[in-house]
Design a protein around this motif. Structure first.
Motif, PDB file in Angstrom:
ATOM      1  N   MET A  72      38.097  37.898  48.543  1.00  0.00           N
ATOM      2  CA  MET A  72      36.970  37.443  47.738  1.00  0.00           C
ATOM      3  C   MET A  72      35.830  37.002  48.647  1.00  0.00           C
ATOM      4  O   MET A  72      36.020  36.195  49.552  1.00  0.00           O
ATOM      5  N   LEU A  73      34.665  37.545  48.442  1.00  0.00           N
ATOM      6  CA  LEU A  73      33.514  37.210  49.269  1.00  0.00           C
ATOM      7  C   LEU A  73      32.963  35.832  48.912  1.00  0.00           C
ATOM      8  O   LEU A  73      32.979  35.437  47.751  1.00  0.00           O
ATOM      9  N   ALA A 127      38.415  47.076  47.624  1.00  0.00           N
ATOM     10  CA  ALA A 127      38.755  45.920  48.457  1.00  0.00           C
ATOM     11  C   ALA A 127      37.596  45.577  49.393  1.00  0.00           C
ATOM     12  O   ALA A 127      37.039  46.456  50.055  1.00  0.00           O
ATOM     13  N   GLY A 128      37.205  44.325  49.403  1.00  0.00           N
ATOM     14  CA  GLY A 128      36.144  43.863  50.284  1.00  0.00           C
ATOM     15  C   GLY A 128      34.745  44.148  49.785  1.00  0.00           C
ATOM     16  O   GLY A 128      33.763  43.851  50.473  1.00  0.00           O
ATOM     17  N   ALA A 129      34.631  44.730  48.599  1.00  0.00           N
ATOM     18  CA  ALA A 129      33.318  45.067  48.049  1.00  0.00           C
ATOM     19  C   ALA A 129      32.966  44.135  46.898  1.00  0.00           C
ATOM     20  O   ALA A 129      33.841  43.542  46.259  1.00  0.00           O
ATOM     21  N   VAL A 130      31.669  44.002  46.641  1.00  0.00           N
ATOM     22  CA  VAL A 130      31.213  43.406  45.397  1.00  0.00           C
ATOM     23  C   VAL A 130      31.340  44.480  44.330  1.00  0.00           C
ATOM     24  O   VAL A 130      30.829  45.587  44.487  1.00  0.00           O
ATOM     25  N   PHE A 184      46.826  46.212  37.452  1.00  0.00           N
ATOM     26  CA  PHE A 184      47.195  45.829  38.823  1.00  0.00           C
ATOM     27  C   PHE A 184      47.122  44.314  38.937  1.00  0.00           C
ATOM     28  O   PHE A 184      46.122  43.765  39.407  1.00  0.00           O
ATOM     29  N   PRO A 185      48.166  43.585  38.502  1.00  0.00           N
ATOM     30  CA  PRO A 185      48.116  42.121  38.527  1.00  0.00           C
ATOM     31  C   PRO A 185      47.860  41.595  39.934  1.00  0.00           C
ATOM     32  O   PRO A 185      48.424  42.071  40.914  1.00  0.00           O
ATOM     33  N   GLY A 186      46.966  40.604  40.014  1.00  0.00           N
ATOM     34  CA  GLY A 186      46.686  39.984  41.304  1.00  0.00           C
ATOM     35  C   GLY A 186      45.958  40.872  42.276  1.00  0.00           C
ATOM     36  O   GLY A 186      46.037  40.669  43.488  1.00  0.00           O
ATOM     37  N   PHE A 216      40.231  42.027  43.334  1.00  0.00           N
ATOM     38  CA  PHE A 216      38.928  42.670  43.486  1.00  0.00           C
ATOM     39  C   PHE A 216      37.826  41.753  42.961  1.00  0.00           C
ATOM     40  O   PHE A 216      37.983  41.057  41.973  1.00  0.00           O
ATOM     41  N   GLY A 217      36.696  41.802  43.608  1.00  0.00           N
ATOM     42  CA  GLY A 217      35.557  40.994  43.181  1.00  0.00           C
ATOM     43  C   GLY A 217      34.913  40.334  44.386  1.00  0.00           C
ATOM     44  O   GLY A 217      35.358  40.529  45.525  1.00  0.00           O
TER      45      GLY A 217
END
Length: 205
Positions: free
Chosen positions: A1-2, A92-95, A111-113, A116-117
């Protein structure tokens, strides 16, 4: 998470869009196509991905009328769960960007857990940026902002309500917002929860 304070100009954005089978009475709606597109201020528009998705539920007439996807188009398509490595590579790693993010977030619950975000909703952004517009659907916004030719050039041979076409369009709309309001040096939190009053002040500066 960013972290929310990372600058917009330093972020990689990945848009995701799902098209669905449509919900029949007593049944849960399921995705039948997924599209992803990538953009950053530094690198521009990059890698895309699109795939039909296997579905046990028949595509409803009302949904087919919107996106044009037929049951026979799904023959041999992978299931959503089997695309986990591909989705993870892009997200992954993106907004993460979506126009009306509710559907996309709901389908990603497969896809629990996943983690992303954070999420940027271009529908909320556009309502904050251009509240005077009567229609904030993705196609209407791109038409009003003169962006439709760019979308058509970037994603040829496809049309609105194709998952890849809509994902790319949401990124072009996001790029338009960032450029129009000079947000490159602003923290990404400006995009996550747009404050209508703040956007109005930007427009007047």
């Amino acid at each position: 998470m960013l972290p929310w304070r990372v600058l917009i100009g330093e972020c990689q954005f990945t848009a995701i869009d799902f098209e669905s089978a449509g919900a029949a009475r007593g049944q849960t709606d399921v995705p039948v196509q997924v599209g992803l597109a990538r953009w950053s201020l530094a690198a521009g528009h990059g890698e895309n991905f699109v795939s039909y998705l296997a579905s046990d539920a028949p595509i409803q007439w009302s949904a087919r009328k919107v996106h044009g996807i037929r049951d026979e188009d799904l023959a041999g398509a992978p299931g959503l769960l089997s695309l986990w490595p591909e989705l993870k590579r892009h997200l992954a790693g993106a907004v993460v960007v979506a126009h009306g993010k509710g559907t996309e977030k709901r389908f990603l619950r497969a896809f629990p857990g996943h983690g992303f975000g954070p999420w940027v909703d271009t529908l909320l952004l556009a309502r904050a940026a251009w509240p005077e517009l009567s229609d904030h659907s993705l196609s209407a916004l791109c038409e009003a902002r003169g962006l439709s030719p760019r979308v058509a050039t970037m994603i040829p041979s496809r049309r609105w309500h194709d998952a890849l076409y809509d994902a790319a369009a949401s990124l072009i709309l996001l790029e338009d917002v960032v450029e129009s309001f000079d947000l490159k040096e602003k923290p990404v939190e400006w995009l996550l929860e747009p404050d209508t009053r703040g956007w109005h002040r930007l427009r007047g500066s």
